[in-house]
Design a protein around this motif. Sequence first.
Motif, mmCIF file in Angstrom:
data_model
loop_
_atom_site.group_PDB
_atom_site.id
_atom_site.type_symbol
_atom_site.label_atom_id
_atom_site.label_comp_id
_atom_site.label_asym_id
_atom_site.label_seq_id
_atom_site.Cartn_x
_atom_site.Cartn_y
_atom_site.Cartn_z
ATOM 1 N N UNK A 147 -9.908 50.084 21.858
ATOM 2 C CA UNK A 147 -9.062 50.990 23.452
ATOM 3 C C UNK A 147 -9.193 49.547 24.352
ATOM 4 N N UNK A 148 -10.492 48.611 24.884
ATOM 5 C CA UNK A 148 -10.284 47.792 26.024
ATOM 6 C C UNK A 148 -9.217 46.245 25.318
ATOM 7 N N UNK A 149 -8.818 46.225 24.185
ATOM 8 C CA UNK A 149 -7.649 45.738 23.758
ATOM 9 C C UNK A 149 -6.124 45.468 24.278
ATOM 10 N N UNK A 150 -6.132 44.857 24.461
ATOM 11 C CA UNK A 150 -4.039 44.883 24.744
ATOM 12 C C UNK A 150 -3.660 43.563 24.248
ATOM 13 N N UNK A 151 -2.224 43.635 23.683
ATOM 14 C CA UNK A 151 -1.564 42.630 22.728
ATOM 15 C C UNK A 151 -0.608 42.389 23.454
ATOM 16 N N UNK A 152 -0.152 41.397 24.477
ATOM 17 C CA UNK A 152 1.285 41.227 23.990
ATOM 18 C C UNK A 152 2.232 40.451 23.661
ATOM 19 N N UNK A 153 2.003 40.526 22.593
ATOM 20 C CA UNK A 153 3.235 39.687 21.365
ATOM 21 C C UNK A 153 2.202 40.272 19.987
ATOM 22 N N UNK A 154 3.178 39.604 19.200
ATOM 23 C CA UNK A 154 3.018 39.014 17.486
ATOM 24 C C UNK A 154 3.783 38.084 17.223
ATOM 25 N N UNK A 155 3.068 37.262 16.528
ATOM 26 C CA UNK A 155 3.811 36.060 16.215
ATOM 27 C C UNK A 155 3.510 36.297 14.724
ATOM 28 N N UNK A 156 4.541 35.796 13.953
ATOM 29 C CA UNK A 156 4.018 35.605 12.201
ATOM 30 C C UNK A 156 5.355 34.455 11.928
ATOM 31 N N UNK A 157 4.833 33.923 10.700
ATOM 32 C CA UNK A 157 5.919 33.244 9.489
ATOM 33 C C UNK A 157 5.299 33.989 8.840
ATOM 34 N N UNK A 158 6.812 34.209 8.567
ATOM 35 C CA UNK A 158 6.801 35.046 6.988
ATOM 36 C C UNK A 158 7.247 34.356 5.976
ATOM 37 N N UNK A 159 6.685 34.344 4.790
ATOM 38 C CA UNK A 159 7.346 33.878 3.349
ATOM 39 C C UNK A 159 8.346 34.988 3.172
ATOM 40 N N UNK A 160 9.245 34.408 2.969
ATOM 41 C CA UNK A 160 10.944 35.280 2.464
ATOM 42 C C UNK A 160 10.638 35.156 0.927
ATOM 43 N N UNK A 318 -6.118 33.996 -2.934
ATOM 44 C CA UNK A 318 -5.355 33.379 -3.924
ATOM 45 C C UNK A 318 -5.695 31.754 -4.039
ATOM 46 N N UNK A 319 -5.656 31.602 -5.108
ATOM 47 C CA UNK A 319 -5.853 29.628 -5.016
ATOM 48 C C UNK A 319 -4.651 28.679 -5.430
ATOM 49 N N UNK A 320 -3.039 29.956 -5.429
ATOM 50 C CA UNK A 320 -2.200 29.637 -5.910
ATOM 51 C C UNK A 320 -1.225 29.802 -4.461
ATOM 52 N N UNK A 321 0.008 29.438 -4.664
ATOM 53 C CA UNK A 321 0.886 29.686 -3.613
ATOM 54 C C UNK A 321 1.970 30.491 -3.666
ATOM 55 N N UNK A 322 1.708 31.607 -5.169
ATOM 56 C CA UNK A 322 3.118 32.289 -5.469
ATOM 57 C C UNK A 322 2.650 34.064 -4.472
ATOM 58 N N UNK A 323 2.203 33.875 -4.105
ATOM 59 C CA UNK A 323 1.101 35.039 -2.955
ATOM 60 C C UNK A 323 2.605 35.083 -1.636
ATOM 61 N N UNK A 324 3.034 36.575 -1.212
ATOM 62 C CA UNK A 324 3.620 36.892 -0.090
ATOM 63 C C UNK A 324 2.491 36.817 0.870
ATOM 64 N N UNK A 325 2.978 35.769 1.915
ATOM 65 C CA UNK A 325 1.126 35.800 2.975
ATOM 66 C C UNK A 325 2.211 35.933 4.344
ATOM 67 N N UNK A 326 1.802 36.283 5.324
ATOM 68 C CA UNK A 326 1.956 36.084 6.964
ATOM 69 C C UNK A 326 0.957 35.505 7.720
ATOM 70 N N UNK A 327 1.021 34.098 8.338
ATOM 71 C CA UNK A 327 0.647 33.642 9.048
ATOM 72 C C UNK A 327 0.558 33.942 10.209
ATOM 73 N N UNK A 328 -0.350 34.740 10.589
ATOM 74 C CA UNK A 328 -0.586 35.955 11.597
ATOM 75 C C UNK A 328 -1.569 35.415 13.456
ATOM 76 N N UNK A 329 -0.806 35.695 14.884
ATOM 77 C CA UNK A 329 -1.342 35.511 15.398
ATOM 78 C C UNK A 329 -0.874 36.267 16.592
ATOM 79 N N UNK A 330 -1.616 36.726 17.844
ATOM 80 C CA UNK A 330 -1.457 37.961 18.773
ATOM 81 C C UNK A 330 -0.590 36.753 20.498
ATOM 82 N N UNK A 331 -0.252 37.425 20.945
ATOM 83 C CA UNK A 331 -0.242 37.268 22.576
ATOM 84 C C UNK A 331 -1.075 37.947 23.127
ATOM 85 N N UNK A 332 -2.102 37.512 24.166
ATOM 86 C CA UNK A 332 -3.783 38.229 24.383
ATOM 87 C C UNK A 332 -3.678 38.234 25.813
#
Length: 375
Positions: A147-160, A318-332
């Motif tokens: 409850x003490x945390x706030x997020x002011x954004x979400x940033x994702x690099x999504x494999x398509x 995963x040791x290969x690149x054939x997975x869907x992924x999201x590189x994720x960050x937030x705005x503090x």
Amino acid sequence: MVQTQKLFVYVFYACFLLSNLPTYSWGRRLFEKEGPNYAVKTIKTEYGDIYDCIDFYKQPAFNHALLKNHTFHPSTRSNSKPKMAGKNTNSLTKNDMFLDMIRFKGESCPSGTVPIRRVNKYDPDSRFPEHNVSGTVFALGQTKNDPSKKYYGANGVLSAWNPQVKPNQYTSAEIILRGGTDSIIAGWTVNPAKYGDTQTRFFIYANANNKLCFDSECGFVVTRPDTPLNFILSPLSNITGPIYTYPVFVYQDAKDGNYYLQVSSRNIELGFWPQNIFAGMKNGASYAGCGGEVYSQDTVKPIDAPVMGAGTYPDIYPDKKNFAFCKFSVVDDSHNVVVPTDIEKFTNNPEYNAVVTNQDHGKVIYYGGPFPVNV
């Protein structure tokens, strides 16, 4: 506390299925009836989509009751963008090609107008019956309940990818912000019931003060004349490579409080959700997440289950690149883009899985499924 968090996630995603209720789709219905009559220009894409260029002030967003007396204009842009903290690299794929081919090819709507996608008829009702054994399934990396945390954004690099689904199914990859009953989702989806095809499309969705809307149907203000919503992603990843990634960023402006949407490695700003349409997210969100979501109307065997991401099951690191992924960050709360330290996985069906890793100077979430039946 953990069960409470899971309950909040279930309730949040249940709202996703109700997005096309007629009560909340008046913006789209009005445009279908009148849009072509006052379109300044019409653009047809190479994929056959038709966009009508309409006056900025006549776009569906401004049918919202809380935006009747707005002061926005075509040049409205973010005033205070979050700053990147630390390294922000992306070396996860053999081909780090960001999808910058999203603008109209050689065309644009005239100044003072915005592109709104035309549909031949009212979008099919995408409501489904009460959830059954299949229902809605998630494989996510999400922030822990604090409850003490706030997020002011979400940033994702999504494999398509272009996972195939049946007419009564959908599959999505997305970033999520949620506060109270409010939420914003952005990413890509294959959703025949909503869009009438099996193309991989960029989409946005919001639950703003109990109004549930895809895209520009109510509340989201489109500002760019040359970059539409709902664009078809191309090129797409292949299980044998290469892997193509697509960045999407939603953040709350520190000055005006609106939630702005950016896409592409060039930080193209498509528009914003005004702060005053929200109740639980007026001042930040309490939850952020990134990963995959699928839905099937009918109870199905794993072999007929909707594919999430690449369709691979990341049960080990995963040791290969054939997975869907999201590189994720937030705005503090200092309005910096940071790597979150409190990420955990959330899955609600063993046929799908997520793995949260520390990789490439950040949090990388691998996700997918269903579990291979021949294993």
